[in-house]
Design an enzyme around this catalytic site. Structure first.
Site, PDB file in Angstrom:
ATOM      1  N   ARG A   8     -11.756  -5.376   0.199  1.00 57.90           N
ATOM      2  CA  ARG A   8     -11.934  -4.025  -0.326  1.00 57.90           C
ATOM      3  C   ARG A   8     -10.948  -3.732  -1.443  1.00 57.90           C
ATOM      4  O   ARG A   8      -9.750  -3.992  -1.326  1.00 57.90           O
ATOM      5  CB  ARG A   8     -11.755  -3.009   0.816  1.00 57.90           C
ATOM      6  N   TYR A  33     -10.006  -0.495  -4.388  1.00 56.72           N
ATOM      7  CA  TYR A  33     -10.318   0.829  -4.917  1.00 56.72           C
ATOM      8  C   TYR A  33     -11.186   0.650  -6.162  1.00 56.72           C
ATOM      9  O   TYR A  33     -11.153  -0.389  -6.825  1.00 56.72           O
ATOM     10  CB  TYR A  33      -9.044   1.572  -5.297  1.00 56.72           C
ATOM     11  N   ASP A  91      -5.889   9.979  12.724  1.00 54.83           N
ATOM     12  CA  ASP A  91      -6.749   8.871  12.279  1.00 54.83           C
ATOM     13  C   ASP A  91      -6.381   7.526  12.894  1.00 54.83           C
ATOM     14  O   ASP A  91      -6.890   6.490  12.473  1.00 54.83           O
ATOM     15  CB  ASP A  91      -6.756   8.770  10.759  1.00 54.83           C
ATOM     16  N   ASP A 124       0.789   7.818   6.264  1.00 64.76           N
ATOM     17  CA  ASP A 124       0.707   7.308   4.899  1.00 64.76           C
ATOM     18  C   ASP A 124       1.762   7.976   4.021  1.00 64.76           C
ATOM     19  O   ASP A 124       2.118   9.142   4.221  1.00 64.76           O
ATOM     20  CB  ASP A 124      -0.672   7.583   4.305  1.00 64.76           C
ATOM     21  N   ASP A 142      -5.527  12.971   8.222  1.00 68.22           N
ATOM     22  CA  ASP A 142      -4.863  11.820   7.615  1.00 68.22           C
ATOM     23  C   ASP A 142      -3.756  12.337   6.693  1.00 68.22           C
ATOM     24  O   ASP A 142      -3.929  12.445   5.479  1.00 68.22           O
ATOM     25  CB  ASP A 142      -5.898  10.997   6.838  1.00 68.22           C
TER      26      ASP A 142
END
Length: 299
Positions: A140, A142, A174, A179, A211
């Site tokens: 994956r 972005y 989540d 993060d 999140d």
């Protein structure tokens, strides 16, 4: 037997508690405000050298080094955390301390600024290496570069069984570490462990899950001494907050997904509120490793 990334859960919990016992008993679970002391107590490291800055170049500073294995851009690539003293691999999520002696907390850099590979701590693999996320069997990326350094706070956990308040639409966590969006001027190496100062937090809601995005500045950045709260970001780095909010609002839409939304009327909360979020998710993590909270798919 339940396992924590391939290790018995009871053994993992015991290891954490031994680390706690190694510190002074006067180190409380909550840190004092910056007005009372200039640093947060480190409750998991008894060593004086807890700066914990490591990099892809294998600098042996602090208690651990994160090293890359395999070829970047392939499914074989991963970055493992090795304890400097013993040379043994340790968990990137559970064994790197959140708090440092002196000012700041530790951030594990997963995605350097201006890059696109969606790297992340693998919370479901043994000892939680950094790997590139997979979607439908493909690595994956972005759809465009991220403009800030991105990573996670070790020893934190957003509990998927804990429902938030009305301000966040009653969403649950989540199931990941917190993060971090580091807004400094330097490109921080993937796999480096950086001391950062938290400045604010944005309550992103992604597919019905809460999140949190902590906004922080590296303590090595030239602006670190001038940035202490959200208002300082607006003053010294105008439009940065709006840029972060809009990037995370839109970044999944090329895949046909809906816009992300934000709690608290889309307002970034201040540094004091951010410290409470960090401490709360740290306590949730402690409950996870001690078996007091439902681990779900993490065990």
């Amino acid at each position: 037997t339940c396992t924590r990334r391939g290790r018995p859960a009871k053994v993992a919990a015991a290891a954490v508690m031994r680390a706690v016992a190694a510190t002074s008993s006067k180190n409380s679970m909550a840190w004092r405000s910056y007005s009372q002391q200039s640093h947060w107590r480190n409750i998991f490291c008894s060593r004086k050298d807890t700066h914990c800055v490591q990099s892809l170049h294998h600098h042996r500073r602090g208690i651990a080094t994160i090293v890359g294995k395999g070829k970047l851009g392939t499914s074989d690539f991963k970055m493992e955390t090795v304890e400097n003293e013993s040379g043994k691999q340790i968990s990137t999520w559970h064994d790197i301390p959140l708090f440092c002696e002196g000012e700041g907390i530790n951030m594990v850099v997963e995605i350097p600024k201006y890059t696109k590979a969606k790297m992340e701590i693998d919370t479901k693999s043994e000892l939680n290496p950094i790997v590139q996320d997979m979607k439908k069997g493909a690595l994956r990326d972005y759809h465009g570069p991220i403009f800030w350094n991105y990573g996670a706070l070790p020893q934190t956990w957003e509990d998927p069984n804990e429902k938030g308040g009305e301000e966040v639409g009653y969403c649950c966590g989540d199931n990941d570490p917190l993060d971090v969006v580091e807004i400094g001027s330097e490109i921080l190496p993937m796999g480096s462990i950086q001391r950062v100062k938290p400045l604010g937090v944005l309550a992103m809601i992604d597919s019905g899950e809460l999140d949190w995005k902590v906004l922080a500045i590296s303590l090595e950045d030239p602006l670190a001494s001038d940035l202490n709260d959200v208002a300082d970001i607006d003053k010294l780095l105008p439009h940065t907050i709006a840029g972060i909010r809009e990037w995370f609002r839109w970044y999944k839409t090329p895949d046909g997904k809906s816009l992300n939304t934000f709690g608290y009327d889309e307002v970034v909360q201040d540094a004091a509120f951010t410290r409470e979020v960090i401490l709360h998710t740290h306590q949730a993590w402690k409950g996870l490793v001690e078996g007091e909270r439902d681990p779900g798919k993490n065990w």
